[in-house]
Design an enzyme around this catalytic site. Structure first.
Site, PDB file in Angstrom:
ATOM      1  N   CYS A  26      -0.499   4.133   2.172  1.00 22.48           N
ATOM      2  CA  CYS A  26      -0.290   3.966   3.616  1.00 22.48           C
ATOM      3  C   CYS A  26       1.185   4.204   3.992  1.00 22.48           C
ATOM      4  CB  CYS A  26      -0.648   2.555   4.077  1.00 22.48           C
ATOM      5  SG  CYS A  26      -2.135   1.882   3.356  1.00 22.48           S
ATOM      6  N   ASP A  27       2.104   3.692   3.189  1.00 28.61           N
ATOM      7  CA  ASP A  27       3.503   3.611   3.621  1.00 28.61           C
ATOM      8  C   ASP A  27       4.478   4.485   2.837  1.00 28.61           C
ATOM      9  OD1 ASP A  27       2.706   1.661   5.447  1.00 28.61           O
ATOM     10  OD2 ASP A  27       2.956   0.055   3.984  1.00 28.61           O
ATOM     11  N   CYS A  68       0.828  -1.205   0.000  1.00 32.93           N
ATOM     12  CA  CYS A  68       0.000   0.000   0.000  1.00 32.93           C
ATOM     13  C   CYS A  68       0.865   1.257   0.000  1.00 32.93           C
ATOM     14  CB  CYS A  68      -0.926  -0.018   1.223  1.00 32.93           C
ATOM     15  SG  CYS A  68      -1.928   1.463   1.365  1.00 32.93           S
TER      16      CYS A  68
END
Ligand code: NAP
Length: 309
Positions: A136-137, A133
């Site tokens: 997200c990261d 992701c």
């Protein structure tokens, strides 16, 4: 035991649309999810192909859809569905990790999970440089050199997203052609922070105690093995359907995708399936939403007949 007209399993765009349509038909609707509502939209940065919003952040679109369902009277239940069974009177029993629910209709909208490469280092460095992701990261890799694996829409759009944050993105694909939409390909090809390695398989992710430091890849034409320094490996090689909990129903093909007709009906009356979990060609937010509208409306018609029995 809690009783509903319709239980929708999964709160992605398909599930939220089905819930909205069923609730607006004055049915009592519960929508269950084991995570936060929004589904894979939460892992998507900019969405540019959802009509009405020239561009919108994935989590923002999820929030708007959720508010829409709640305003229509849908009850959101947090839970992990373990099994669905059908009794002799055609009531559906939905067992979650914490309660047993009953309904006349079940709409399955459980989507799919990331496919894994299954190579050494992938599991060991998950959360330590290996990610599925970018939204997200990605921020953890500011000014670093990252690798994206895959050649579909996700790999190319998220690779382009990562190029805005990182110093360099290397996309490794096992063929010499991308599967991604042309508009996404053109954008990636013209980005000077992105380069492509073709016909190559990542065979190992290496690192020290705490973090990824590189990948090993093999050119599948020449057999040549190379090691590349990289601190992040974003894997986008497709999805596998979330249908293990429905195996008793026999509604899937051999790969686990649920088979429906164009009315979203499975082979069990009163059980519908929609969105990415369904066997179909185009898995998009727009098609999930379309499936959801059809299943929501058909629930109403099925329940009218059910009540007349
Ligand atoms: P996908 O379309 O299934 O693409 C997966 C990619 O990974 C393919 O290029 C595939 O190669 C490659 N691959 C599969 N197994 C591999 C392996 N073991 N090793 C290396 N490479 C492997 O998956 P996706 O990109 O996640 O997209 C999923 C669905 O969501 C699609 O329907 C897509 O259209 C949709 N989506 C749409 C958007 C958008 O519209 N903006 C954004 C994201 C996703 P091959 O090409 O050789 O099969």
């Amino acid at each position: 035991m809690l009783e509903y007209d319709v239980i929708v399993i999964g709160a992605g765009p398909g599930g939220m649309t089905a819930s909205l349509y069923a609730a607006r038909a004055n049915l009592k609707v519960a929508m269950i999810d084991r995570g936060v509502y929004g589904g894979q939209m939460n892992n998507t940065d900019d969405i540019e192909n959802y009509p009405g919003f020239p561009t919108i952040k994935g989590p923002d679109l999820g929030e708007k859809m959720y508010q829409n369902t709640v305003n229509a009277g849908v009850e959101f239940i947090f839970g992990d569905v373990q099994e669905v069974t059908v009794d002799d009177n055609q009531y559906k029993h939905v067992k979650t990790d914490s309660e047993d629910l009953v309904s006349k209709v079940v709409i399955i909208a459980t989507g799919s999970n990331n496919r894994k490469l299954g190579i050494p280092g992938e599991k060991e460095f998950s959360g330590k440089g290996v990610s599925y992701c970018a939204v997200c990261d990605g921020a953890f890799f500011k000014n670093e050199n990252v690798t994206v694996v895959g050649g579909g829409d996700s790999a190319i759009s998220e690779g382009t997203y990562l190029a805005n944050i990182t110093d360099h993105v290397g996309i490794v694909h096992h063929r010499d052609k991308l599967r991604a939409q042309k508009v996404l390909q053109d954008r990636a090809f013209s980005n000077n922070k992105i380069d492509f390695t073709w016909n190559s398989n990542v065979v190992e992710i290496v690192g020290d105690d705490n973090r990824v430091t590189g990948i090993k890849m093999v050119d599948n034409q020449s057999g040549k093995l190379t090691t590349v320094d990289t601190t992040g490996v974003f894997i986008y090689i497709g999805n596998i359907p979330n249908t293990q909990m429905f195996s008793n129903l026999n509604i899937t093909d051999e790969s686990g995708w649920i088979i429906t007709n164009s009315e979203m009906e499975t082979n069990i009356p009163g059980i519908f399936a929609i969105g990415d979990v369904r066997l179909k060609k185009l898995r998009q937010i727009t098609t999930a939403v379309g499936d959801g509208g059809i299943a929501g409306q058909n629930s109403f018609e099925y329940i009218e007949q059910f009540n007349e029995k």
